[in-house]
Design a protein around this motif. Structure first.
Motif, PDB file in Angstrom:
ATOM      1  N   PHE A  64      35.759  45.315  33.761  1.00 49.31           N
ATOM      2  CA  PHE A  64      36.173  43.973  32.840  1.00 49.31           C
ATOM      3  C   PHE A  64      36.797  43.099  33.524  1.00 49.31           C
ATOM      4  O   PHE A  64      36.600  42.002  33.665  1.00 49.31           O
ATOM      5  CB  PHE A  64      36.813  44.306  31.573  1.00 49.31           C
ATOM      6  CG  PHE A  64      37.194  43.248  30.572  1.00 49.31           C
ATOM      7  CD1 PHE A  64      36.213  42.671  30.197  1.00 49.31           C
ATOM      8  CD2 PHE A  64      38.474  42.747  30.641  1.00 49.31           C
ATOM      9  CE1 PHE A  64      36.555  41.415  29.309  1.00 49.31           C
ATOM     10  CE2 PHE A  64      38.637  41.614  29.725  1.00 49.31           C
ATOM     11  CZ  PHE A  64      37.643  40.954  29.333  1.00 49.31           C
ATOM     12  N   THR A  65      37.785  43.592  34.499  1.00 52.62           N
ATOM     13  CA  THR A  65      38.556  42.768  35.438  1.00 52.62           C
ATOM     14  C   THR A  65      37.554  42.157  36.352  1.00 52.62           C
ATOM     15  O   THR A  65      37.699  40.784  36.756  1.00 52.62           O
ATOM     16  CB  THR A  65      39.741  43.642  36.155  1.00 52.62           C
ATOM     17  OG1 THR A  65      40.311  44.093  35.189  1.00 52.62           O
ATOM     18  CG2 THR A  65      40.293  42.831  37.224  1.00 52.62           C
ATOM     19  N   TYR A  66      36.596  42.841  37.158  1.00 53.02           N
ATOM     20  CA  TYR A  66      35.645  42.237  37.743  1.00 53.02           C
ATOM     21  C   TYR A  66      34.656  41.327  37.131  1.00 53.02           C
ATOM     22  O   TYR A  66      34.358  40.187  37.793  1.00 53.02           O
ATOM     23  CB  TYR A  66      34.834  43.202  38.476  1.00 53.02           C
ATOM     24  CG  TYR A  66      35.449  43.867  39.715  1.00 53.02           C
ATOM     25  CD1 TYR A  66      35.154  43.405  41.116  1.00 53.02           C
ATOM     26  CD2 TYR A  66      36.291  45.120  39.727  1.00 53.02           C
ATOM     27  CE1 TYR A  66      35.803  43.747  42.056  1.00 53.02           C
ATOM     28  CE2 TYR A  66      36.951  45.445  40.755  1.00 53.02           C
ATOM     29  CZ  TYR A  66      36.525  45.101  41.910  1.00 53.02           C
ATOM     30  OH  TYR A  66      37.230  45.613  43.051  1.00 53.02           O
ATOM     31  N   TYR A  67      34.253  41.597  36.054  1.00 52.37           N
ATOM     32  CA  TYR A  67      33.260  40.797  35.169  1.00 52.37           C
ATOM     33  C   TYR A  67      34.008  39.350  34.993  1.00 52.37           C
ATOM     34  O   TYR A  67      33.317  38.300  35.049  1.00 52.37           O
ATOM     35  CB  TYR A  67      32.726  41.489  33.967  1.00 52.37           C
ATOM     36  CG  TYR A  67      31.951  40.722  33.171  1.00 52.37           C
ATOM     37  CD1 TYR A  67      30.673  40.237  33.417  1.00 52.37           C
ATOM     38  CD2 TYR A  67      32.651  40.045  31.880  1.00 52.37           C
ATOM     39  CE1 TYR A  67      29.905  39.689  32.474  1.00 52.37           C
ATOM     40  CE2 TYR A  67      31.930  39.131  31.036  1.00 52.37           C
ATOM     41  CZ  TYR A  67      30.404  38.952  31.563  1.00 52.37           C
ATOM     42  OH  TYR A  67      29.510  38.239  30.797  1.00 52.37           O
ATOM     43  N   LYS A  68      35.291  39.472  34.575  1.00 52.78           N
ATOM     44  CA  LYS A  68      35.965  38.156  34.366  1.00 52.78           C
ATOM     45  C   LYS A  68      36.269  37.323  35.294  1.00 52.78           C
ATOM     46  O   LYS A  68      36.074  35.891  35.298  1.00 52.78           O
ATOM     47  CB  LYS A  68      37.635  38.425  33.945  1.00 52.78           C
ATOM     48  CG  LYS A  68      37.530  39.086  32.459  1.00 52.78           C
ATOM     49  CD  LYS A  68      39.248  38.922  31.856  1.00 52.78           C
ATOM     50  CE  LYS A  68      40.024  39.575  33.046  1.00 52.78           C
ATOM     51  NZ  LYS A  68      41.408  39.644  32.687  1.00 52.78           N
ATOM     52  N   GLU A  69      36.163  37.864  36.568  1.00 55.63           N
ATOM     53  CA  GLU A  69      35.897  37.150  37.913  1.00 55.63           C
ATOM     54  C   GLU A  69      34.633  36.720  38.318  1.00 55.63           C
ATOM     55  O   GLU A  69      34.752  36.135  39.433  1.00 55.63           O
ATOM     56  CB  GLU A  69      36.686  37.718  38.949  1.00 55.63           C
ATOM     57  CG  GLU A  69      38.378  38.207  38.542  1.00 55.63           C
ATOM     58  CD  GLU A  69      39.120  36.966  38.559  1.00 55.63           C
ATOM     59  OE1 GLU A  69      39.040  35.867  39.285  1.00 55.63           O
ATOM     60  OE2 GLU A  69      39.953  36.716  37.602  1.00 55.63           O
TER      61      GLU A  69
END
Length: 122
Positions: A64-69
């Motif tokens: 999710f962290t990578y996806y948001k970025e």
């Protein structure tokens, strides 16, 4: 996406799945040896535990962290994931047919090859 890219992604998924089922994945480089050395797990128990730790709840937060970025290629990830599952089935079945000594040797060789490649890479 070209056929060559799709076939390459399929190959990556299968190889990653086989290796994950065979020697544990990701944190297995740390967890598997520590579980064997410090907790007395046999190789099969250590690898199974390592795989269980990396199940969806642990990785979901990072994804999710990578996806948001905007750092995930969803199409590529989906293809790799599908074939990772297939490869991991074969890898885990293979690992369970091997005796502990052979499995430990395979695990060690995989670590050495990866370490050597990383060490000698420019």
């Amino acid at each position: 996406m070209t056929l060559q890219i799709i076939l390459s992604l399929i190959l990556i998924g299968i190889l990653a799945g086989v290796l994950s089922g065979l020697v544990g994945v990701g944190g297995g480089i740390i967890m598997v040896p520590l579980l064997v050395l410090f907790f007395g797990f046999n190789q099969h128990q250590a690898q199974g535990t390592s795989l269980a730790v990396l199940a969806v709840p642990v990785t979901a937060v990072a994804v999710f962290t990578y996806y948001k970025e905007g750092q995930i290629n969803i199409k590529y990830a989906a293809i790799i994931a599908a074939f990772f599952v297939i490869g991991s089935i074969f890898g885990s079945k293979l690992a369970l047919t091997l005796d502990q000594k052979m499995l430990k040797k395979i695990f060690a060789v995989v670590l050495l090859v990866i370490a050597g490649k990383m060490l000698l890479d420019k």
